[in-house]
Design a protein around this motif. Sequence first.
Motif, PDB file in Angstrom:
ATOM      1  N   PHE A 140       0.820  -1.212   0.000  1.00 36.38           N
ATOM      2  CA  PHE A 140       0.000   0.000   0.000  1.00 36.38           C
ATOM      3  C   PHE A 140       0.855   1.264   0.000  1.00 36.38           C
ATOM      4  O   PHE A 140       1.962   1.281   0.555  1.00 36.38           O
ATOM      5  N   LEU A 141       0.310   2.291  -0.612  1.00 33.91           N
ATOM      6  CA  LEU A 141       0.888   3.629  -0.595  1.00 33.91           C
ATOM      7  C   LEU A 141      -0.142   4.583  -0.005  1.00 33.91           C
ATOM      8  O   LEU A 141      -1.276   4.659  -0.487  1.00 33.91           O
ATOM      9  N   ALA A 142       0.243   5.295   1.065  1.00 34.45           N
ATOM     10  CA  ALA A 142      -0.639   6.314   1.646  1.00 34.45           C
ATOM     11  C   ALA A 142      -0.161   7.685   1.203  1.00 34.45           C
ATOM     12  O   ALA A 142       1.033   7.985   1.210  1.00 34.45           O
ATOM     13  N   MET A 143      -1.122   8.522   0.854  1.00 33.08           N
ATOM     14  CA  MET A 143      -0.845   9.860   0.325  1.00 33.08           C
ATOM     15  C   MET A 143      -1.713  10.852   1.087  1.00 33.08           C
ATOM     16  O   MET A 143      -2.934  10.741   1.098  1.00 33.08           O
ATOM     17  N   ALA A 144      -1.079  11.811   1.773  1.00 33.62           N
ATOM     18  CA  ALA A 144      -1.822  12.732   2.633  1.00 33.62           C
ATOM     19  C   ALA A 144      -1.817  14.145   2.066  1.00 33.62           C
ATOM     20  O   ALA A 144      -0.777  14.663   1.640  1.00 33.62           O
ATOM     21  N   GLU A 145      -2.999  14.763   2.102  1.00 30.21           N
ATOM     22  CA  GLU A 145      -3.136  16.171   1.745  1.00 30.21           C
ATOM     23  C   GLU A 145      -2.889  17.027   3.000  1.00 30.21           C
ATOM     24  O   GLU A 145      -2.751  16.491   4.095  1.00 30.21           O
ATOM     25  N   PRO A 146      -2.837  18.355   2.867  1.00 31.25           N
ATOM     26  CA  PRO A 146      -2.616  19.184   4.057  1.00 31.25           C
ATOM     27  C   PRO A 146      -3.736  19.052   5.080  1.00 31.25           C
ATOM     28  O   PRO A 146      -3.502  19.176   6.276  1.00 31.25           O
ATOM     29  N   ALA A 147      -4.933  18.794   4.588  1.00 29.72           N
ATOM     30  CA  ALA A 147      -6.090  18.687   5.481  1.00 29.72           C
ATOM     31  C   ALA A 147      -7.083  17.680   4.916  1.00 29.72           C
ATOM     32  O   ALA A 147      -7.199  17.510   3.700  1.00 29.72           O
ATOM     33  N   ASP A 148      -7.757  16.981   5.824  1.00 36.38           N
ATOM     34  CA  ASP A 148      -8.983  16.229   5.528  1.00 36.38           C
ATOM     35  C   ASP A 148      -8.866  14.889   4.823  1.00 36.38           C
ATOM     36  O   ASP A 148      -9.669  14.003   5.088  1.00 36.38           O
ATOM     37  N   PHE A 149      -7.916  14.717   3.909  1.00 32.79           N
ATOM     38  CA  PHE A 149      -7.929  13.501   3.093  1.00 32.79           C
ATOM     39  C   PHE A 149      -6.602  12.748   3.122  1.00 32.79           C
ATOM     40  O   PHE A 149      -5.541  13.340   2.922  1.00 32.79           O
ATOM     41  N   ILE A 150      -6.722  11.439   3.376  1.00 28.47           N
ATOM     42  CA  ILE A 150      -5.607  10.504   3.197  1.00 28.47           C
ATOM     43  C   ILE A 150      -6.079   9.458   2.198  1.00 28.47           C
ATOM     44  O   ILE A 150      -7.165   8.887   2.347  1.00 28.47           O
ATOM     45  N   HIS A 151      -5.282   9.207   1.185  1.00 27.84           N
ATOM     46  CA  HIS A 151      -5.633   8.235   0.145  1.00 27.84           C
ATOM     47  C   HIS A 151      -4.698   7.039   0.271  1.00 27.84           C
ATOM     48  O   HIS A 151      -3.474   7.200   0.291  1.00 27.84           O
ATOM     49  N   VAL A 152      -5.275   5.837   0.346  1.00 30.53           N
ATOM     50  CA  VAL A 152      -4.483   4.617   0.458  1.00 30.53           C
ATOM     51  C   VAL A 152      -4.686   3.799  -0.813  1.00 30.53           C
ATOM     52  O   VAL A 152      -5.808   3.381  -1.125  1.00 30.53           O
ATOM     53  N   PHE A 153      -3.595   3.585  -1.553  1.00 30.86           N
ATOM     54  CA  PHE A 153      -3.659   2.890  -2.843  1.00 30.86           C
ATOM     55  C   PHE A 153      -3.112   1.474  -2.715  1.00 30.86           C
ATOM     56  O   PHE A 153      -2.106   1.236  -2.039  1.00 30.86           O
ATOM     57  N   ASP A 154      -3.779   0.552  -3.389  1.00 29.70           N
ATOM     58  CA  ASP A 154      -3.322  -0.829  -3.476  1.00 29.70           C
ATOM     59  C   ASP A 154      -2.331  -0.913  -4.634  1.00 29.70           C
ATOM     60  O   ASP A 154      -2.709  -0.767  -5.802  1.00 29.70           O
ATOM     61  N   THR A 155      -1.057  -1.142  -4.323  1.00 32.26           N
ATOM     62  CA  THR A 155      -0.042  -1.155  -5.380  1.00 32.26           C
ATOM     63  C   THR A 155      -0.212  -2.350  -6.313  1.00 32.26           C
ATOM     64  O   THR A 155       0.110  -2.271  -7.496  1.00 32.26           O
ATOM     65  N   LYS A 156      -0.754  -3.462  -5.793  1.00 29.23           N
ATOM     66  CA  LYS A 156      -0.924  -4.656  -6.626  1.00 29.23           C
ATOM     67  C   LYS A 156      -1.974  -4.443  -7.715  1.00 29.23           C
ATOM     68  O   LYS A 156      -1.980  -5.149  -8.724  1.00 29.23           O
ATOM     69  N   SER A 157      -2.862  -3.506  -7.497  1.00 33.92           N
ATOM     70  CA  SER A 157      -3.882  -3.212  -8.517  1.00 33.92           C
ATOM     71  C   SER A 157      -3.360  -2.206  -9.542  1.00 33.92           C
ATOM     72  O   SER A 157      -4.120  -1.767 -10.402  1.00 33.92           O
ATOM     73  N   GLY A 158      -2.086  -1.861  -9.451  1.00 34.00           N
ATOM     74  CA  GLY A 158      -1.565  -0.811 -10.320  1.00 34.00           C
ATOM     75  C   GLY A 158      -1.979   0.563  -9.847  1.00 34.00           C
ATOM     76  O   GLY A 158      -2.064   1.498 -10.651  1.00 34.00           O
ATOM     77  N   TYR A 159      -2.288   0.690  -8.560  1.00 32.53           N
ATOM     78  CA  TYR A 159      -2.679   1.945  -7.903  1.00 32.53           C
ATOM     79  C   TYR A 159      -4.070   2.431  -8.325  1.00 32.53           C
ATOM     80  O   TYR A 159      -4.419   3.575  -8.075  1.00 32.53           O
ATOM     81  N   VAL A 160      -4.878   1.570  -8.936  1.00 39.78           N
ATOM     82  CA  VAL A 160      -6.202   2.011  -9.371  1.00 39.78           C
ATOM     83  C   VAL A 160      -7.277   1.753  -8.318  1.00 39.78           C
ATOM     84  O   VAL A 160      -8.371   2.311  -8.412  1.00 39.78           O
ATOM     85  N   ASN A 161      -6.999   0.916  -7.316  1.00 41.56           N
ATOM     86  CA  ASN A 161      -7.940   0.703  -6.214  1.00 41.56           C
ATOM     87  C   ASN A 161      -7.502   1.552  -5.030  1.00 41.56           C
ATOM     88  O   ASN A 161      -6.336   1.497  -4.619  1.00 41.56           O
ATOM     89  N   CYS A 162      -8.448   2.318  -4.475  1.00 41.02           N
ATOM     90  CA  CYS A 162      -8.085   3.333  -3.490  1.00 41.02           C
ATOM     91  C   CYS A 162      -9.102   3.407  -2.357  1.00 41.02           C
ATOM     92  O   CYS A 162     -10.310   3.328  -2.586  1.00 41.02           O
ATOM     93  N   GLN A 163      -8.582   3.555  -1.154  1.00 42.94           N
ATOM     94  CA  GLN A 163      -9.409   3.895   0.008  1.00 42.94           C
ATOM     95  C   GLN A 163      -9.189   5.374   0.307  1.00 42.94           C
ATOM     96  O   GLN A 163      -8.056   5.838   0.411  1.00 42.94           O
ATOM     97  N   GLU A 164     -10.275   6.115   0.450  1.00 43.82           N
ATOM     98  CA  GLU A 164     -10.186   7.533   0.793  1.00 43.82           C
ATOM     99  C   GLU A 164     -10.641   7.720   2.237  1.00 43.82           C
ATOM    100  O   GLU A 164     -11.792   7.471   2.578  1.00 43.82           O
ATOM    101  N   ILE A 165      -9.720   8.114   3.108  1.00 42.99           N
ATOM    102  CA  ILE A 165     -10.044   8.390   4.502  1.00 42.99           C
ATOM    103  C   ILE A 165     -10.420   9.863   4.603  1.00 42.99           C
ATOM    104  O   ILE A 165      -9.627  10.748   4.276  1.00 42.99           O
ATOM    105  N   ASP A 166     -11.643  10.127   5.022  1.00 45.10           N
ATOM    106  CA  ASP A 166     -12.250  11.454   5.007  1.00 45.10           C
ATOM    107  C   ASP A 166     -12.439  11.932   6.445  1.00 45.10           C
ATOM    108  O   ASP A 166     -13.272  11.399   7.180  1.00 45.10           O
ATOM    109  N   ILE A 167     -11.634  12.923   6.858  1.00 44.93           N
ATOM    110  CA  ILE A 167     -11.727  13.480   8.203  1.00 44.93           C
ATOM    111  C   ILE A 167     -11.767  15.007   8.093  1.00 44.93           C
ATOM    112  O   ILE A 167     -11.776  15.548   6.977  1.00 44.93           O
ATOM    113  N   PHE A 168     -11.782  15.709   9.222  1.00 48.08           N
ATOM    114  CA  PHE A 168     -11.703  17.166   9.219  1.00 48.08           C
ATOM    115  C   PHE A 168     -10.534  17.614  10.088  1.00 48.08           C
ATOM    116  O   PHE A 168     -10.417  17.191  11.238  1.00 48.08           O
ATOM    117  N   GLY A 169      -9.674  18.446   9.520  1.00 47.74           N
ATOM    118  CA  GLY A 169      -8.564  18.992  10.274  1.00 47.74           C
ATOM    119  C   GLY A 169      -7.249  18.900   9.522  1.00 47.74           C
ATOM    120  O   GLY A 169      -7.101  18.123   8.570  1.00 47.74           O
TER     121      GLY A 169
END
Length: 448
Positions: free
Chosen positions: A377-406
Motif C-alpha cells: 500500500f501507498l498512503a498519500m496525505a493532503e494538508p487537510a482532511d484527506f488521506i488516500h491509500v492505494f493498493d499497489t498490486k492493482s496498479g494503484y487504481v484501487n483506493c481507500q479515501e479516509i475522510d476526516i476534518f482537520g
Amino acid sequence: MERFQNDDLQYVVNDYYDVNNFDNDSTFVEPEPQRDTAEFDSFEDDFESSKPKTNTSAEEARNGKDIQGIPWERLNFTRDKYRETRVRQYKNYENLSGSREEMEKECLQVEKGKTFYDFQFNTRLVKSTIVHFQLRNLLWATSKHSVYLMENYSVMHWSSLLRRGEEVLNVAKPIVPSLKHPGLLSQQLSRVQISTMAVKENFMVAGGFQGELICKYLNQPGVAFCTKLTTDDNAITNAVDVYRNPSGAMRVMAANNDAQIRIFDAETFASVNRYSFDWSVNNTSISPDGKLLAVLGDSVECLIVDAQSGKVTSSLKGHLDYSFASAWHPDGHILATGNQDTTCRLWDVRNLSKSLALLKGRMGAIRGVKFTSDGRFLAMAEPADFIHVFDTKSGYVNCQEIDIFGEIAGISFSPDTEALFVGVADRTYGSLLEFNRRRCNHYLDSML
C-alpha cells in the motif's frame, strides 16, 4: 520552501491550524496568503469545550458516533453538506501558479470506496501540532502499539495498548547534549520549535525552525547530540532521516532551507558529507539499498543523487510546483514524490524519462507519502482532511479515501503494516487516529 515570517511560533497550532471559534452564522473568510487553508470554522462551542476530552472506539463508530467525536446532530448542517462546502471553498497554497488542465488529463483514473484499513481508535489525549504549514512529517509509528508525535514543545509517545501518552522530550527547556568529545560540534539549545522528525531503530532525530538538529536514543535519558546546523537567516531544518549506508553504518541526514544536505555518523555524530544544491531542499529519502538519494525542494524538478558522492545522476520532470514529500517502494525500483500541484508522481528508476503514473488528491498539495514495509500500500496525505491509500498490486487504481476534518500533521504505517496512524492538528478536535489493516479470515470462511 516558503520562508515563514513569525516571531513566536511556540503554539502555532492555536493560531494557524485549529478551526476558529464556531457559530452557526459564521461565514467562510478569505485565507491568509502564506498557508494552505481549509477556511472553515470550528465546531467548538461552550458545551463541547466544557466536556472532558474523549476517545472514540471502533464499536462506538459502528454505532454511529463520528470517529472524531464531532457532534453533527447538534449542528445546523449535515456532515455531507459541510464536506461539499469545504471542498468547494478550499484554496490550495501554490508557489507557482499555472494551468493544471493538461496535468489532470494525465492522472490515473482510480476506483475509490475500497477499505484496506478499518478505523480502530481515536484519542484526544494527545494532540498533534505543526510549526510550518508546508512541513507535515511530525508523526512516526515504531510498532502497531507505539507512536511518537509532536505536541507543542513536547515529543510525546502514545501507547495504544495502555491508551496513555507520556512526554519523551521537552524542547522548551534547555537541552544539554550528553555526548562530549574533542571536535564534536555539539551545543546547548533551548525553546526549539520542531519542524520535522524521524524515529527509527530506537533512535529519534528532530529538526528545528532555526536550523537545529537533535538526536536522542530512546532507551537513554537526555539527548545524545544537538547543534545548530547553520547560522543562515533562513535556516529551517525541513527534513531529517535515519538510514543505513551500503556498508551497514547508521547515518543521520538533515535537509535545510539553506540548500544544503548534511550527513552525520549516528554513533559519533561526526560530519560525514555535505551536499549543496541550487534551491532549498524540502525533502530527502534514501533508497532501500542506501545507494540513491531523492532530493526535492523549491524546484519543479526532483533529483536522483548518488548517496555516497552527492553527484546528480537523474532529473525527474513532470511536476508543476515545489515538492515536499517522497518515499521509496521497498523493492527499490519505485519512487513516489508529493507536490503542491496536488499530485503524487510514481517513477521507475530503471526508466526515468517520464513518470510511471500520476495520482491526484481531492483538495490540496500532497504533503506526505508512505509505503507499507511489504510494498502493498501507498498512503498519500493532503494538508487537510484527506488521506488516500492505494493498493499497489492493482496498479494503484484501487483506493481507500479516509475522510476526516482537520490539518494533517503526519501519517505513518507501523513497521509490520498492521496499523496506519494519522495525526490531526486542531484546537478542539486535534487527535491521533488509528486504523487497522483489514484481513480476510480464510479459516472462518472455510467453516461456513
